[in-house]
Design a protein around this motif. Structure first.
Motif, mmCIF file in Angstrom:
data_model
loop_
_atom_site.group_PDB
_atom_site.id
_atom_site.type_symbol
_atom_site.label_atom_id
_atom_site.label_comp_id
_atom_site.label_asym_id
_atom_site.label_seq_id
_atom_site.Cartn_x
_atom_site.Cartn_y
_atom_site.Cartn_z
ATOM 1 N N VAL A 126 0.871 -1.364 0.036
ATOM 2 C CA VAL A 126 0.133 0.066 -0.005
ATOM 3 C C VAL A 126 0.893 1.266 -0.116
ATOM 4 O O VAL A 126 2.038 1.347 0.555
ATOM 5 C CB VAL A 126 -1.064 0.014 1.280
ATOM 6 N N GLN A 127 0.287 2.354 -0.226
ATOM 7 C CA GLN A 127 0.888 3.474 -0.319
ATOM 8 C C GLN A 127 1.607 4.131 0.983
ATOM 9 O O GLN A 127 2.620 4.650 0.972
ATOM 10 C CB GLN A 127 0.158 4.746 -0.728
ATOM 11 N N TYR A 130 1.357 -0.935 -6.458
ATOM 12 C CA TYR A 130 0.490 -1.335 -7.815
ATOM 13 C C TYR A 130 -0.941 -1.100 -7.210
ATOM 14 O O TYR A 130 -1.857 -0.898 -8.145
ATOM 15 C CB TYR A 130 0.860 -2.507 -8.354
ATOM 16 N N ILE A 131 -1.493 -0.879 -6.024
ATOM 17 C CA ILE A 131 -2.701 -1.162 -5.597
ATOM 18 C C ILE A 131 -3.537 -0.182 -6.188
ATOM 19 O O ILE A 131 -4.915 -0.203 -6.271
ATOM 20 C CB ILE A 131 -2.710 -1.371 -3.970
ATOM 21 N N SER A 132 -3.053 1.224 -6.552
ATOM 22 C CA SER A 132 -3.793 2.128 -6.898
ATOM 23 C C SER A 132 -3.974 2.529 -8.437
ATOM 24 O O SER A 132 -4.426 3.595 -8.900
ATOM 25 C CB SER A 132 -3.700 3.563 -6.094
ATOM 26 N N ASP A 133 -3.154 1.532 -9.243
ATOM 27 C CA ASP A 133 -2.955 1.575 -10.452
ATOM 28 C C ASP A 133 -4.313 1.306 -11.053
ATOM 29 O O ASP A 133 -5.267 0.442 -10.627
ATOM 30 C CB ASP A 133 -2.329 0.470 -11.157
ATOM 31 N N ARG A 134 -4.777 2.176 -12.215
ATOM 32 C CA ARG A 134 -6.244 2.170 -12.655
ATOM 33 C C ARG A 134 -6.480 0.464 -13.115
ATOM 34 O O ARG A 134 -7.352 0.136 -12.822
ATOM 35 C CB ARG A 134 -6.341 2.939 -13.740
ATOM 36 N N MET A 140 -7.263 -1.567 -10.159
ATOM 37 C CA MET A 140 -8.817 -1.209 -9.433
ATOM 38 C C MET A 140 -9.676 -1.709 -10.321
ATOM 39 O O MET A 140 -10.890 -2.342 -10.090
ATOM 40 C CB MET A 140 -8.747 0.317 -9.363
ATOM 41 N N ARG A 195 -8.069 -5.229 -4.249
ATOM 42 C CA ARG A 195 -7.032 -4.610 -5.106
ATOM 43 C C ARG A 195 -5.768 -5.367 -4.434
ATOM 44 O O ARG A 195 -4.787 -5.380 -5.565
ATOM 45 C CB ARG A 195 -7.131 -3.386 -4.994
ATOM 46 N N SER A 243 -2.789 -6.826 -7.297
ATOM 47 C CA SER A 243 -1.769 -5.693 -7.309
ATOM 48 C C SER A 243 -0.514 -6.760 -7.264
ATOM 49 O O SER A 243 0.495 -6.386 -7.917
ATOM 50 C CB SER A 243 -1.862 -4.647 -6.296
#
Ligand SMILES: C/C1=C2N=C(/C=C3N=C(/C(C)=C4\N[C@@](C)([C@@H]5N=C1[C@](C)(CCC(=O)O)[C@H]5CC(=O)O)[C@@](C)(CC(=O)O)[C@@H]4CCC(=O)O)[C@@](C)(CC(=O)O)[C@@H]\3CCC(=O)O)C(C)(C)[C@@H]/2CCC(=O)O
Length: 216
Positions: free
Chosen positions: A82-83, A104-108, A111, A121, A125
């Motif tokens: 996570v970030q 990678y968890i918030s890559d479009r 998601m 997610r 990821s």
């Protein structure tokens, strides 16, 4: 409520604050069975959490520290679940070796795929990470399903991490995922129980990158 406005800190020198903290940790921890190379990780985890029980719950694969140092020196990436983990890891030391911190968890695409498959997610990821970060250090402080997916992929032979730092915190599958990690014969750092979290994963990576720098 009474406020103690006359309180004077022991020191305001940043280096001294850290050194004194480490001395206090060593004094208070007392006897332990960690090796000299494992101890800096234990010390830094306690430093980040002020939690001796958490420090004493850490478990190391026999090759964990050596493998972590080698991965960093070889410029392999660090994968953060996570970030929060990505942000906390000290970048300048890694950059000296050409290593980066990837999340990678918030890559479009992650998601969207998680939504399509109705899954976390975190799982998706990890599937993305293993394609891009072979031999890297996986630092998982938040997401048990990320750790379980990584374990599954290792067992299948699809993932070959350099080191897995698996210390998710929480209630659903957190302790269980770490028990599964501790059964693997690959380099890992984990802990027993529900405690853990992003600061713990960060502290472990930062302790190892310091060792990579000092012995490099
Ligand atoms: C089980 C999960 C836990 N998350 C915690 C704490 C925090 N999570 C934050 C954020 C913004 C995110 N968490 C997700 C990773 C999300 N968290 C989960 C999941 C529900 C399941 C993961 C798993 O079991 O493996 C997970 C959902 C998923 O993977 O699809 C996040 C992706 C949720 C989302 O926004 O969709 C998201 C990741 C953001 C990113 O990195 O880009 C918090 C910042 C929320 C907050 O407090 O505001 C926080 C971060 C704390 C930290 O230090 O990392 C727990 C408490 C660890 C919790 C596990 C506890 C439990 O219930 O058992």
């Amino acid at each position: 409520m009474e406020f103690h406005t006359d309180f004077k800190p022991l020191t305001v020198q940043p280096q001294e604050i850290e050194e004194r903290s480490f001395e206090m940790i060593t004094e208070e921890l007392g006897e332990h069975s960690y090796t000299a190379e494992q101890y800096p990780v234990v010390q830094r985890v306690i430093h980040a959490s002020a939690d001796f029980e958490l420090g004493r719950s850490l478990v190391f694969h026999r090759d964990a520290i050596r493998a972590g140092i080698e991965a960093i020196r070889a410029g392999r990436p660090v994968v953060a679940d996570v970030q929060m983990v990505q942000v906390g890891i000290s970048k300048p030391r890694l950059e000296k070796f050409g290593s980066t911190v990837n999340v990678y968890i918030s890559d479009r695409d992650v998601m969207e795929e998680a939504k399509r498959l109705n899954t976390t997610r975190a799982i998706i990821s990890i599937r993305k990470a293993i394609k891009e970060a072979e031999g890297g250090i996986y630092a998982i402080g938040n997401a048990p399903t990320a750790l379980l997916e990584l374990i599954r992929l290792v067992k299948e032979g699809a993932a070959k991490p350099g080191l897995v730092i698996g210390v998710p915190v929480g209630f659903v599958s957190a302790a269980e995922s770490k028990e599964e990690l501790a059964k693997l014969d690959i380099p890992f750092i984990t802990n027993i129980g529900r405690k853990g979290g992003s600061p713990v994963a960060v502290a472990a990576v930062n302790a190892i990158s310091l060792m990579a720098e000092r012995t490099g």
